[in-house]
Structure formats: structure tokens, C-alpha cells
Design an enzyme around this catalytic site. Structure first.
Site, mmCIF file in Angstrom:
data_model
loop_
_atom_site.group_PDB
_atom_site.id
_atom_site.type_symbol
_atom_site.label_atom_id
_atom_site.label_comp_id
_atom_site.label_asym_id
_atom_site.label_seq_id
_atom_site.Cartn_x
_atom_site.Cartn_y
_atom_site.Cartn_z
ATOM 1 N N SER A 136 0.762 -1.182 -0.179
ATOM 2 C CA SER A 136 0.011 -0.069 0.071
ATOM 3 C C SER A 136 0.765 1.099 0.034
ATOM 4 O O SER A 136 1.719 1.597 -0.845
ATOM 5 C CB SER A 136 -0.795 -0.100 1.263
ATOM 6 O OG SER A 136 -2.149 0.919 1.049
ATOM 7 N N ASP A 275 -9.111 -6.011 -4.855
ATOM 8 C CA ASP A 275 -8.223 -4.766 -4.109
ATOM 9 C C ASP A 275 -8.883 -3.430 -4.328
ATOM 10 O O ASP A 275 -9.232 -3.343 -5.355
ATOM 11 C CB ASP A 275 -6.877 -5.152 -4.855
ATOM 12 C CG ASP A 275 -5.942 -4.701 -3.795
ATOM 13 O OD1 ASP A 275 -5.895 -3.612 -2.954
ATOM 14 O OD2 ASP A 275 -4.713 -5.516 -3.555
ATOM 15 N N HIS A 302 -7.404 -6.116 -0.594
ATOM 16 C CA HIS A 302 -6.245 -5.492 -0.296
ATOM 17 C C HIS A 302 -5.393 -6.123 0.726
ATOM 18 O O HIS A 302 -4.133 -5.934 0.678
ATOM 19 C CB HIS A 302 -6.528 -3.996 0.314
ATOM 20 C CG HIS A 302 -5.596 -3.097 0.221
ATOM 21 N ND1 HIS A 302 -4.714 -2.624 -0.878
ATOM 22 C CD2 HIS A 302 -4.813 -2.074 1.231
ATOM 23 C CE1 HIS A 302 -3.745 -1.917 -0.696
ATOM 24 N NE2 HIS A 302 -3.775 -1.618 0.799
#
Length: 325
Positions: A136, A275, A302
Site C-alpha cells: 500500500s 483490491d 487489499h
């Protein structure tokens, strides 16, 4: 995941939010590896680190967590890779076990400061050769490090659930929101417009979003709880802002998409089928990154590294072994 500080506290109390693993996985005994913990002094505090598999011969893997402001705990499933190489975790300054000596966030909550931290950690731990995995926000940090520092000895990058552009991230989030029931969309849109981020109805609506696109496991595991209990909320809000769809912080206009063309090391992108970092967007990042590879993990979101840890670790293990030279 993006929510206001007080709203995050509500979510933690009710379910917690960002990254997870099923009970079956959580209950599986983890192998024990030789580990070392310590602190590295930096200008505005000290950085905590943990090296797992310190006695293994492979090229070390340095892990960069998300957030900004999240902590390393939600990435602990990567410790399984320590059977071949040292795996290094650290908490970025202002969160987790890393302590800042100032409350003036403007002094250390900048992209350059976090880039400097990566460099400091590498030098302090003697990581002359290293692979880097960023998840991320950590994926953006990895690219910023490579393009701002031009470091030697980085053998490869693994960019999981990649965040490279605030505009694209928010656009993707809004696109996913439109797939939800009309009442959920309405609640989110109304509360966003009124900046009513602590409204319980808003929190409930957002949790529907998170359960589909952030982490699809039910229930969420202890590693997630611990990550949120130790999260640097001030850092998160200063760097990002009040909600998933609203960025008002340092990263408001941040976009490093064009920097991807500058990467000269092997790159692997990984994302989940559902995601927040949508496969379509991740595919675009791959297309402009020289020689990059990409893998989409089916049925995951995610938190794909926790939802499908065996698949994720197998993909990473094979990529690292391929570039261990």
C-alpha cells in the site's frame, strides 16, 4: 484505508479495520526463527526494528508497511519467508514501537523524511544487498526511495496493493463504492459532503466497503487488532486525511506514476482480485514499469497477503529466489 482518527477508534472497538487472516491460519503454529530487535536513532526519535531469520543465508528482505501510520504487525505473515533469508520489519517514525521526540508532525511527516528512514535503516543494519517489499503506502515509499536516493544493492522490488497516485486511489475507491447498494452509497456521500466522518451510520457503511475491498476475512485476526492498537493516528491524518475518499494531508496531490519508468531493478506487482488497488490500475502501473511482472490473487482484496498467505508467500519466494544474485 482512510478514516478520521476518532472514526478509526470506533472501528477498532467494533471490528477493527485494515489487514487480516482467517482463524484457521491464525491458529496454525508459526515456525520459530532466530530473531533480533532493537532501535536505530534518527533525527527526531528512534526507529524500532525486528529481524527474523537473522542466521539465514539468503539476501535479506526489507518490509515497508502501509498507512502512513500503520505498524508492522499486520505483515507478520511474511515471517514464513525467514526460512531462507532474514526478513526485516520496522515501524516508521510516529507509530508502533518507533517513538518520535517531537509532536511537530511537520518535522518528520514528509515523504523525504520517510525515504531517509529507509536509507538509515539499511545503513544501520548493514543491508548492502537487499530486496524491498512495500505494501500500500509502503509501495509508494519503496519507489520514492529508489528514485530519490538511487541506492546501490537493491536487487528487486515487490509492490503489493500498490498506491502510486492519490487521484487514482480515490477514483478507484469511488468506483468500487458505486458497486454497493444504493443506501450504502447515499450514506457515504452524504456524510462525506457534511464532513460527518464520525457518524455511526457512516462507519457502518464504510465497514461494508472494507469487508469487500480491504479484507474479506471474517473475523479479522489478532495481528490486525495489534496493528490498530499501535497505529500512529496523528501521522495518518496528517499525511492522508479524514476518510477513504477524502485526502487533505501531505499526500493530497501526490502522484509518482511517471517515476515508475525510472525503475531499473526487477519489479513484481501483486494485488487482490477485489483490491482497493484495483487490478486495472495495477496493470497500468505494470505497463509503464520496465520489465515488470504482475500477479492477481483470486478471491482476495487489499489484504491478500493475509487472506491467501500460502499463495502470496509462494509468489514472493519464487520471485526473490529468481533475483537472489
Amino acid at each position: 484505508m482512510r478514516v478520521k482518527g476518532a472514526g478509526l477508534a470506533i472501528l477498532i472497538a467494533s471490528i477493527l479495520l485494515m489487514l487480516c487472516v482467517s482463524i484457521a491460519v491464525a491458529s496454525t503454529p508459526k515456525p520459530t526463527f532466530t530473531a533480533k530487535e532493537g532501535f536505530i536513532p534518527v533525527k527526531y526519535g528512534k526507529i524500532w526494528f525486528r529481524i527474523v531469520g537473522i542466521d539465514k543465508p539468503g539476501v535479506p528482505l526489507l518490509v515497508l508497511h502501509g498507512g502512513p501510520g500503520m505498524t508492522h504487525y499486520y505483515l507478520e505473515s511474511l515471517e514464513a519467508l525467514a526460512d531462507q533469508r532474514p526478513v526485516i520489519f520496522y515501524d516508521q517514525l510516529g507509530c508502533g514501537n518507533s517513538k518520535a521526540t517531537t509532536k511537530n508532525l511537520a518535522l518528520f511527516c514528509t515523504v523525504q523524511s520517510f525515504v531517509d528512514e529507509v536509507d538509515t535503516v539499511r545503513k544501520a543494519l548493514g543491508l548492502k544487498k537487499v530486496h524491498i517489499l512495500g505494501h500500500s503506502w509502503g509501495s509508494m515509499l519503496a519507489v520514492e526511495y529508489m528514485t530519490r536516493k538511487n541506492p546501490k544493492g537493491v536487487l528487486s522490488l515487490i509492490l503489493a496493493g500498490p498506491y502510486m497516485s492519490t487521484r487514482r486511489w480515490i477514483s478507484d475507491a469511488k468506483s468500487l463504492l458505486k458497486t454497493l447498494p444504493t443506501d450504502i452509497q447515499k450514506t457515504v456521500e452524504e456524510c462525506e459532503a457534511q464532513k460527518d466522518f464520525d457518524n455511526p451510520k457512516y462507519q457502518q457503511a464504510m465497514m461494508v466497503f472494507y469487508k469487500l475491498f480491504f479484507c474479506r476475512l471474517d473475523p479479522w485476526p489478532p495481528c490486525l487488532e495489534k496493528a490498530f492498537q499501535t497505529m500512529g493516528y496523528d501521522v495518518y491524518n496528517y499525511m492522508w486525511g479524514p476518510s477513504e475518499f477524502t485526502c487533505t494531508g501531505v499526500l493530497k496531490n501526490h502522484d509518482i506514476t511517471q517515476k515508475l519508468k525510472q525503475l531499473k531493478v526487477p519489479v513484481l506487482y501483486i494485488c487482490g482480485e477485489f483490491d482497493e488497488a484495483r487490478p486495472e490500475t495495477t496493470k497500468y502501473y505494470q505497463s509503464i514499469t520496465p520489465g515488470a511482472k504482475m500477479y492477481v490473487i483470486k478471491g482476495a482484496s487489499h489484504c491478500h497477503h493475509l487472506e491467501k498467505p500460502k499463495i502470496f508467500n509462494k509468489i514472493v519466494r519464487e520471485f526473490l529466489s529468481e533475483h537472489d544474485k
